[in-house]
Design a protein around this motif. Structure first.
Motif: not given
Length: 245
Positions: A142-161
Motif C-alpha cells: 500500500e505504501q508503494i502504491l501511495a508513493d506511485a500515486a503521489a508521483r503520478r499526481d505530481a507529474a500530472a500537475g506539471d503537465l496540467d500547468v
C-alpha cells in the motif's frame, strides 16, 4: 479558399502549439507511474487476498480451539463427578467397577482431545505468523502504491500547468484566423492529428512525402493567397522560402 500568406503562416504557429498539446497528452497517457500504479494495485489486491485467507483460516482454527476446549472441560467435569461418586459412601462393587471403567475411558478421551487441541493451537500459531507477515507485506504494498500515486499526481500537475500555458498561447492564434480557414485546419487536425504543415524542400511536413512533379507544378503557379492541401494526407501545406519552389 484564399488567405493571405502571413495568415497562412500563422497556421504553422498554431500547429506547433497543437503539436505540443498532443505531446503533453501523449506524456500524460504514457506516464511510467501509470504502469507502476497498475502493478502496485495488482500486488495490493493479491496481498489483501492473502490477508483475508490467513484471517479466515485463523478464525476457523479459533472455532476449533474453542470447541476442543469445551470438550476437554466437559471431560474434566465428568472425571471430577465420577471421582466424587467413586469416593462416596454406599457405592456397590459393580458401580465402582463401572465408574472406574468410565474414568479410564475419559482419561483416554481427554488425552486425545488435549493432543488434538495442542496440534490445533500450534497450527493457529503458525497461521498467526503468516497473517502478521501478510499484513506487513500488505502495508508495504500500500505504501508503494501511495508513493506511485503521489508521483503520478505530481507529474500530472506539471503537465496540467504546461497544458494550460499552451492553451493560453493558442487562444490569440485561433482568434486571429478566418473562420473558414480555421474550420479546414480543425477538420484536418481531427482526421490526421496535424492541421497544417510547412512545405519544405518539396516535402510535406506532415506526412514527409515528397511531392510529385505535377503537384509541384500546380503549387508553383498557384496564387500566394491560395490555401493548398496535400493530396495524399489532406493537411494544409504552408509555403515559405524553405519550400524549394
Amino acid at each position: 479558399m484564399n488567405a493571405e500568406p502571413a495568415v497562412q503562416q500563422r497556421l504553422l504557429e498554431l500547429a506547433e502549439v497543437d503539436a505540443e498539446l498532443n505531446r503533453i497528452q501523449h506524456r500524460r497517457r504514457a506516464m511510467p507511474e501509470l504502469a507502476e500504479i497498475a502493478d502496485a494495485e495488482r500486488s495490493v489486491r493479491e496481498r489483501k487476498d492473502a490477508v483475508v485467507a490467513a484471517e479466515t483460516r485463523g478464525a476457523d482454527l479459533d472455532r476449533d480451539i474453542q470447541r476442543l476446549e469445551r470438550d476437554v472441560d466437559g471431560v474434566r467435569a465428568r472425571v471430577q463427578r465420577d471421582k466424587g461418586m467413586l469416593a462416596g459412601a454406599g457405592v456397590s462393587a459393580k458401580q465402582a467397577s463401572d465408574l472406574q471403567h468410565e474414568l479410564d475411558t475419559l482419561a483416554r478421551r481427554q488425552s486425545v482431545l488435549e493432543d488434538e487441541l495442542l496440534e490445533v493451537m500450534e497450527q493457529r500459531e503458525a497461521v498467526q505468523t503468516n497473517l502478521d507477515a501478510a499484513r506487513t507485506e500488505l502495508a508495504a504494498g500500500e505504501q508503494i502504491l501511495a508513493d506511485a500515486a503521489a508521483r503520478r499526481d505530481a507529474a500530472a500537475g506539471d503537465l496540467d500547468v504546461a497544458e494550460a500555458g499552451r492553451k493560453r498561447d493558442r487562444e490569440p492564434l485561433v482568434a486571429g484566423l478566418p473562420a473558414d480557414l480555421l474550420a479546414v485546419y480543425e477538420r484536418s487536425r481531427v482526421r490526421q492529428g496535424i492541421g497544417a504543415a510547412l512545405l519544405r524542400a518539396r516535402r510535406c511536413g506532415a506526412c514527409r512525402l515528397e511531392l510529385d512533379t505535377q503537384e509541384i507544378s500546380h503549387i508553383r503557379t498557384a496564387p500566394p493567397n491560395e490555401v493548398l492541401r496535400h493530396e495524399e494526407c489532406g493537411v494544409i501545406m504552408v509555403r515559405t522560402s524553405e519550400s524549394g519552389l
